[in-house]
Design an enzyme around this catalytic site. Sequence first.
Site, short mmCIF file in Angstrom:
data_model
loop_
_atom_site.label_atom_id
_atom_site.label_comp_id
_atom_site.label_asym_id
_atom_site.label_seq_id
_atom_site.Cartn_x
_atom_site.Cartn_y
_atom_site.Cartn_z
CB SER A 87 -47.20 72.01 -35.83
OG SER A 87 -48.58 71.09 -35.35
CE LYS A 114 -46.90 68.74 -33.43
NZ LYS A 114 -47.92 68.83 -34.61
CE1 TYR A 160 -50.33 69.08 -29.56
CE2 TYR A 160 -47.72 68.41 -30.40
CZ TYR A 160 -49.65 68.85 -30.42
OH TYR A 160 -49.97 69.39 -31.53
CE1 TYR A 176 -49.00 70.06 -40.43
CE2 TYR A 176 -48.25 67.62 -38.96
CZ TYR A 176 -48.43 68.65 -38.77
OH TYR A 176 -48.10 69.69 -37.61
CB VAL A 198 -53.62 75.11 -36.88
CG1 VAL A 198 -53.72 73.25 -37.50
CG2 VAL A 198 -52.78 74.65 -35.78
N1 LIG Z 1 -51.01 71.50 -37.29
C1 LIG Z 1 -50.76 72.14 -36.28
O1 LIG Z 1 -50.36 73.03 -36.06
C2 LIG Z 1 -51.49 70.86 -35.05
C3 LIG Z 1 -50.90 71.99 -33.97
C4 LIG Z 1 -52.16 72.01 -32.38
N2 LIG Z 1 -51.49 71.96 -31.55
C5 LIG Z 1 -51.99 70.71 -32.74
O2 LIG Z 1 -52.40 70.10 -31.20
O3 LIG Z 1 -53.29 69.99 -33.14
#
Ligand SMILES: NC(=O)CC[C@H](N)C(=O)O
Length: 321
Positions: free
Chosen positions: A77, A80, A205, A257, A275
């Site tokens: 993420s 993003k 994505y 988050y 993650v």
């Molecule tokens: N917080 C993350 O890094 C989540 C990304 C992971 N690709 C997902 O969609 O769950």
Amino acid sequence: MTHTPAQNGAAVDGTELETALQEITAELQSRSERGQPADYIPPLARVDPAHFGIAVTLTDNRLFAAGEAEMPFSIQSISKVFTLTLALGMAGDSLWRRVGREPSGDAFNSIVLLEHERGIPRNPFINAGALVVADALLSRARAPRETIGEILRFLRFVADDESVAADPAVARAEKATGHRNAALANYLYSCGNLNNPPDHVLGVYFHHCAVTMSCAQLARAGAFLANGGRNPATGRSVVSPERARRINALMMTCGHYDGSGDFAYRVGLPSKSGVGGGILAVVPGVASVAVWSPGLNGQGNSLLGIEALEMLSHRMGWSVF
Ligand SMILES: NC(=O)CC[C@H](N)C(=O)O
């Protein structure tokens, strides 16, 4: 001794920073409690939680690193931040009609608020918001492969490194196991907040989440956010100073988050977690920091990555508060 924090990268004492990184790395490499790697994406579940690396790029382009700072990992993420930067460059403020700028207070993959809020995701960093951002990028190129290529070209531009790439095995694994994201994409589509087929959006994505970078590459890639929108390595403008400030603001309020408040309290820096166990943090005007420790806490953020940044921010006086 009252610490007078450096107000810009050039004023940072390199010896002090080098010592801090070495001592923090030694301390965290010795820890037995390291959190658990992400278990829902098979290639990530197999990563050894013993890994640890950290890298700092200062706004005068000096780079400091410790531990496994050159070992590539899945940025997940953290990507993003870069897709949002691209989408704002393309769609401008019209993007905010489709996604909000508020912390969600829920898990990154939560679907509960979408129904209450008519398919408008709280912010661009939760999965639903990132899917809307991916859709916005896809609407320009139309073909997922072209959009993925555009995202990779941008990451190589900001990292000043042509070797940046996505790991196809991770992208395939996410496609095979990403049922929750498929539900989010289809719900967004049912609300009219995706303009492209959900499968195409999911493809974009999963691939940008599957990008692999080292701490050194990631610290360089994020440096424009610490340097008023300008890449300190190349001197080239990436975004306006105002846009850099606004992306940093979103990272501060939403980047971890439902752990964003605790991170702001402990570390006091704009940041974005993934993650894969990476965290990108920004010290506005001073530095970009990338840390990697694969073990996660209950919110899916790197347990020891947060602690490393808390220790570094405290030692260097880098909290924005
Ligand atoms: N917080 C993350 O890094 C989540 C990304 C992971 N690709 C997902 O969609 O769950």
